[in-house]
Design an enzyme around this catalytic site. Structure first.
Site, PDB file in Angstrom:
ATOM      1  CB  THR A  96      -0.891   0.028   1.250  1.00  0.00           C
ATOM      2  OG1 THR A  96      -1.663  -1.164   1.292  1.00  0.00           O
ATOM      3  CG2 THR A  96      -1.827   1.236   1.223  1.00  0.00           C
ATOM      4  CE  LYS A 171      -5.104  -1.093   1.665  1.00  0.00           C
ATOM      5  NZ  LYS A 171      -5.484  -2.287   2.359  1.00  0.00           N
ATOM      6  CE  LYS A 246       1.558   2.351   4.010  1.00  0.00           C
ATOM      7  NZ  LYS A 246       2.184   1.081   3.656  1.00  0.00           N
TER       8      LYS A 246
HETATM    9  P1  NAD Z   1       5.897  -5.756   7.497  1.00  0.00           P
HETATM   10  O1  NAD Z   1       6.624  -4.605   8.111  1.00  0.00           O
HETATM   11  O2  NAD Z   1       5.550  -6.939   8.337  1.00  0.00           O
HETATM   12  O3  NAD Z   1       6.752  -6.313   6.236  1.00  0.00           O
HETATM   13  C1  NAD Z   1       7.476  -5.500   5.358  1.00  0.00           C
HETATM   14  C2  NAD Z   1       8.799  -6.216   5.094  1.00  0.00           C
HETATM   15  O4  NAD Z   1       9.513  -5.551   4.049  1.00  0.00           O
HETATM   16  C3  NAD Z   1       9.730  -6.217   6.318  1.00  0.00           C
HETATM   17  O5  NAD Z   1      10.021  -7.560   6.674  1.00  0.00           O
HETATM   18  C4  NAD Z   1      10.969  -5.459   5.841  1.00  0.00           C
HETATM   19  O6  NAD Z   1      12.178  -5.963   6.379  1.00  0.00           O
HETATM   20  C5  NAD Z   1      10.888  -5.693   4.347  1.00  0.00           C
HETATM   21  N1  NAD Z   1      11.628  -4.751   3.514  1.00  0.00           N
HETATM   22  C6  NAD Z   1      11.656  -3.395   3.580  1.00  0.00           C
HETATM   23  N2  NAD Z   1      12.391  -2.905   2.559  1.00  0.00           N
HETATM   24  C7  NAD Z   1      12.815  -3.976   1.826  1.00  0.00           C
HETATM   25  C8  NAD Z   1      13.583  -4.124   0.643  1.00  0.00           C
HETATM   26  N3  NAD Z   1      14.048  -3.057  -0.009  1.00  0.00           N
HETATM   27  N4  NAD Z   1      13.809  -5.376   0.186  1.00  0.00           N
HETATM   28  C9  NAD Z   1      13.320  -6.452   0.829  1.00  0.00           C
HETATM   29  N5  NAD Z   1      12.589  -6.388   1.954  1.00  0.00           N
HETATM   30  C10 NAD Z   1      12.334  -5.161   2.444  1.00  0.00           C
HETATM   31  O7  NAD Z   1       4.603  -5.138   6.811  1.00  0.00           O
HETATM   32  P2  NAD Z   1       3.281  -5.910   6.331  1.00  0.00           P
HETATM   33  O8  NAD Z   1       2.256  -5.878   7.396  1.00  0.00           O
HETATM   34  O9  NAD Z   1       3.671  -7.221   5.715  1.00  0.00           O
HETATM   35  O10 NAD Z   1       2.759  -4.894   5.207  1.00  0.00           O
HETATM   36  C11 NAD Z   1       3.352  -4.836   3.919  1.00  0.00           C
HETATM   37  C12 NAD Z   1       2.526  -3.902   3.058  1.00  0.00           C
HETATM   38  O11 NAD Z   1       1.182  -4.396   2.996  1.00  0.00           O
HETATM   39  C13 NAD Z   1       2.436  -2.467   3.594  1.00  0.00           C
HETATM   40  O12 NAD Z   1       2.488  -1.589   2.494  1.00  0.00           O
HETATM   41  C14 NAD Z   1       1.084  -2.441   4.287  1.00  0.00           C
HETATM   42  O13 NAD Z   1       0.522  -1.150   4.326  1.00  0.00           O
HETATM   43  C15 NAD Z   1       0.287  -3.370   3.391  1.00  0.00           C
HETATM   44  N6  NAD Z   1      -0.878  -4.007   4.053  1.00  0.00           N
HETATM   45  C16 NAD Z   1      -0.745  -4.572   5.278  1.00  0.00           C
HETATM   46  C17 NAD Z   1      -1.856  -5.172   5.866  1.00  0.00           C
HETATM   47  C18 NAD Z   1      -1.755  -5.825   7.229  1.00  0.00           C
HETATM   48  O14 NAD Z   1      -2.801  -6.153   7.819  1.00  0.00           O
HETATM   49  N7  NAD Z   1      -0.548  -6.053   7.775  1.00  0.00           N
HETATM   50  C19 NAD Z   1      -3.086  -5.196   5.209  1.00  0.00           C
HETATM   51  C20 NAD Z   1      -3.177  -4.647   3.928  1.00  0.00           C
HETATM   52  C21 NAD Z   1      -2.054  -4.047   3.362  1.00  0.00           C
END
Ligand code: NAD
Length: 300
Positions: A96, A171, A246
């Site tokens: 997102t 979204k 966010k």
């Molecule tokens: P998270 O923080 O658990 O995971 C993100 C991962 O990306 C981390 O493990 C981090 O180390 C890794 N990362 C960052 N930069 C990187 C790079 N350059 N190369 C490789 N890895 C890298 O976050 P999440 O909850 O998995 O969310 C991920 C995305 O999904 C976000 O944009 C969030 O807004 C979206 N989202 C999350 C949810 C939810 O319920 N958690 C729901 C819908 C959307």
């Protein structure tokens, strides 16, 4: 079957990558965090030691990263993955992120001779694990057609919303409705209590009347009426306040940039901002009702 480089094996990306493996795709994951990489490897996702190795032989690159700057950095910044893969590779960004970054990432991919879509998700960690996510997809028809069968291994509803950035637009519009409606439902419970109306009575009436909505019927913010809602487990998320904040901030950024008037979205953003500033960013977003009734973080 596709050969997929998957960047970002966090709470969402980890289970999504695993579902691609289970569907028979050849996946190579990568995460900057050793802990996230190990968790995915232990679950059965092959993991590379760097991003370049993860994508070099891929026909599809999927990113699931925190914000726009991480996606741009991966595409054309310090990781420059667009310069590593073969021309014609499909880039799917499921993160997102802000619309401007999504459109910039798409433009960079097109310039490098790649196909790309933005494909943010709804459904949270449960949907990621159960492969029941909804994908909102922005991009050209050809890119969407190639992305769809891959997304189907991770979700159950795939909607083509238009050109680049329109997945992100869908979204943030959806989540702005969600943030506003949860506050509206919370206010109704606060008022009902002052008026001597029980929570169950309000629920029984409103959930089958014109006040009916997902925030009330499925995700009721007070304990009792809907046993599966986070209110019944001390607001353990679910969908955390920080993530709602966010998305609301992204909606307000987009409102300013496009000239749309979204005063309720602005108010919702401010209320979640105040609640998060009190140290409750890790609670489920439905806990906003506790902020409204003056006992932040504690069930009414
Ligand atoms: P998270 O923080 O658990 O995971 C993100 C991962 O990306 C981390 O493990 C981090 O180390 C890794 N990362 C960052 N930069 C990187 C790079 N350059 N190369 C490789 N890895 C890298 O976050 P999440 O909850 O998995 O969310 C991920 C995305 O999904 C976000 O944009 C969030 O807004 C979206 N989202 C999350 C949810 C939810 O319920 N958690 C729901 C819908 C959307």
């Amino acid at each position: 079957m596709s050969t997929i480089g998957f960047l970002g094996l966090g709470n969402m990306g980890g289970p999504m990558a695993l579902n691609l493996v289970k569907a028979g795709h050849k996946v190579l994951g990568f995460d900057l965090s050793a802990a996230a990489s190990k968790m995915s490897a232990d679950a059965g996702v092959p993991v590379a030691t760097n991003a370049t190795d993860a994508v070099r032989d891929a026909d599809t690159v999927i990113t699931m990263l925190p914000a726009g700057k991480h996606v741009l950095d991966a595409y054309s910044g310090s990781m420059n993955l667009l310069g590593v893969v073969r021309p014609g590779t499909l880039f799917i960004d499921c993160s997102t992120i802000d619309i401007a970054s999504a459109r910039a990432a798409s433009a960079a991919a097109t310039k490098a001779g790649m196909l790309s879509v933005d494909a943010p998700v709804s459904g949270g960690v449960g949907g990621a694990s159960g492969a029941t996510l909804t994908f909102m997809v922005g991009g050209a028809d050809e890119a969407f057609a190639k992305a769809k069968p891959i997304l189907e291994a991770m979700g159950k509803k795939i909607v083509h919303c238009g050109g680049a950035g329109n997945g992100q637009a869908a979204k943030i519009c959806n989540n702005m409705v969600l943030g506003i409606s949860m506050i509206g439902v919370g206010e109704a419970f606060v008022l009902a209590k002052k008026l001597g109306l029980s929570e169950q009575a309000l629920f029984d009436v409103a959930s089958t009347s014109s006040g009916s909505c997902w925030s009330l019927n499925t995700y009721c913010p007070v304990p009792g009426p809907v046993p599966t809602s986070p209110a019944n487990r001390n607001y353990a998320p679910g969908f955390a306040v920080d993530l709602m904040l966010k998305d609301l901030r992204l909606s307000q950024e987009a409102s300013r940039a496009s000239g749309a008037a979204t005063p309720m979205g602005a108010a919702a953003s401010q209320l979640f901002e105040l609640f998060a500033a009190q140290g409750h960013g890790g609670l489920d977003f439905s806990a906003i009702v506790t902020f409204l009734n003056g006992t932040p973080g504690k069930a009414p």
